[in-house]
Scaffold this active site. Structure first.
Site, mmCIF file in Angstrom:
data_model
loop_
_atom_site.group_PDB
_atom_site.id
_atom_site.type_symbol
_atom_site.label_atom_id
_atom_site.label_comp_id
_atom_site.label_asym_id
_atom_site.label_seq_id
_atom_site.Cartn_x
_atom_site.Cartn_y
_atom_site.Cartn_z
ATOM 1 N N GLY A 150 -8.800 -7.735 -2.130
ATOM 2 C CA GLY A 150 -8.868 -8.770 -1.096
ATOM 3 C C GLY A 150 -8.170 -10.072 -1.437
ATOM 4 N N ARG A 183 0.826 -1.217 0.000
ATOM 5 C CA ARG A 183 0.000 0.000 0.000
ATOM 6 C C ARG A 183 0.862 1.270 0.000
ATOM 7 N NH1 ARG A 183 -4.878 -1.996 3.991
ATOM 8 N NH2 ARG A 183 -6.168 -2.735 2.270
#
Ligand code: AMP
Length: 406
Positions: free
Chosen positions: A363, A40
């Site tokens: 996910g 991220r």
């Protein structure tokens, strides 16, 4: 209407409050916290580089975990400042608080092209409550708002919506970062008018989590492939036996409605016709075998799609021009039950190599691709979990709605 992006802005000398998603997994090692996965953080580098090149004074804000308004040391963002310093090869300052004098002094110290990371905004409970006073404080020392945190855009918090309202109200600009722009492009525009054939692959635990996505995509897809435990609720709707498989009996009606809608629209809606089944004995999975019958015997659970289904799904994926995949085909965390998910991952990567646009809705599907070294072989992997699903349902996300139009 397309949203303003960082590329549209003149940022020389401007103080730019940049909301990013640095909710990264960390682990305690001795007396420090170590970042386990910096994906991220890396995902924000293109936006940061543009902001640096444009001479902005960059003020980064993010949340980490759920400190619920308390200063929880293990949820400090300080290790992220160190990681950013390393990745950008330039010092990244850190302020011990995201508002008040500490933040003000640190922001005032910034020169053009320099970066400051503020401490976890969720150390203040007013962040999640989107209190207007707190939004005013966040906006107090900055000129422009940039949101690159797609994963937090489905929540109307002070750092995603409140601050944008304050800056908009005073005539300032609120723009999408490059990561946010890509998320909107792939989960939005690309899927609004997909090249055909459009194949949608959905898996995971629950029909209820994804029914709105299924319902919307039946209107666009040519083929829908269903795997994971949610396939068994559809099987129930078709009157099949599912043994002890994870199902939602109260969702059989909505599953049936989706099957009817697909049939009305001539959408191919495929369910597994064979399964890997197993049974829990003393907390351990035992006797995994392929069950080639449509019905699952009593006492057994479906834990993965079977080999025939995996081959059928791979064939359906092969001819696609656009692919959307969200959710595993089985309990893929257990390597014995990961073959179906892996077969889909390999087929999606191969179809992409043959020219398809493949969009991975976040996910577990991203995890599966990463585990197989296939992450670089798909077109786009969303960084949002809940945000991706809400966006795929066709909802406007509050954090996106708050941005200025071009
Ligand atoms: P979701 O968050 O809805 O995408 O669901 C992901 C979870 O679904 C993963 O943790 C999988 O282990 C779980 N899952 C997938 N297939 C099955 C299955 N057949 N039985 C139980 N859990 C499953």
């Amino acid at each position: 209407m397309p949203k303003l992006t960082v590329n549209d802005l003149n940022l020389q000398g401007k103080r730019v409050f940049t909301r990013v998603d640095y909710n990264v997994p960390m682990e305690e090692s001795g007396s420090t916290m170590v970042i386990n996965d910096d994906t991220r953080i890396r995902a924000t580098l293109p936006t940061l580089k543009v902001l640096i090149e444009k001479g902005a004074r960059i003020v980064l804000a993010a949340h980490l975990g759920r400190p619920k308004g308390e200063r929880v040391t293990s949820m400090s963002l300080r290790p992220v400042a160190d990681k950013l310093t390393e990745l950008l090869d330039q010092p990244v300052a850190f302020a011990n608080d995201c508002v008040g004098e500490i933040a003000q002094v640190a922001i005032n110290n910034l020169e053009n092209g320099e970066i400051l990371l503020l401490e976890n905004i969720r150390y203040h409970s007013c962040e999640e409550a989107n209190e207007s006073d707190f939004a005013e404080q966040l906006a107090a020392n900055v000129d422009v708002f940039v949101n690159d945190a797609f994963g937090a855009a489905h929540r109307a918090h002070a750092s995603t919506v409140g601050i944008a309202e304050v800056i908009n109200a005073r005539g300032g600009q609120c723009a999408a970062g490059l990561l946010m722009e890509r998320e909107l492009q792939f989960l939005g525009e690309e899927l609004d008018a997909p090249d055909k054939p459009f194949v949608v692959i959905l898996g995971g635990a629950k029909v209820s989590d994804k029914i709105k996505v299924i319902d919307r995509l039946i209107e666009k897809a040519d083929t829908i492939l269903i795997g994971g435990a949610m396939a068994y609720t559809f099987k129930l709707a078709l009157g099949k036996s599912v043994g002890n498989s994870l199902v939602e009996p109260d969702k059989v009606d909505i599953a049936q409605a989706a099957l009817d809608k697909a049939a009305d629209r001539d959408v191919e809606f495929l369910l597994p016709n064979d399964n890997l089944i197993s049974q829990m004995n003393d907390g351990k999975w035992a006797n995994p075998v392929v069950n080639s019958a449509e019905d699952i015997p009593d006492g057994r659970e479906g834990v993965d799609i079977g080999p025939a289904t995996a081959a059928r799904y791979a064939e359906a994926i092969t001819g696609a021009k656009t692919i959307l995949w969200n959710g595993p085909m089985g309990i893929f965390e257990d390597a014995r039950f990961a073959k179906g998910t892996m077969a889909v991952a390999v087929a999606v990567a191969a179809a992409t190599g043959a020219g398809a646009v493949s969009i991975i809705g976040g996910g577990d599907s991203v995890k599966a691709l990463n585990q197989n070294g296939l992450a670089g072989q798909v077109t786009f992997m969303s960084t949002g979990g809940g945000a991706s699903l809400e966006f795929l349902e066709g909802n406007e996300l509050p954090g996106v709605a708050a941005l200025s139009e071009k």
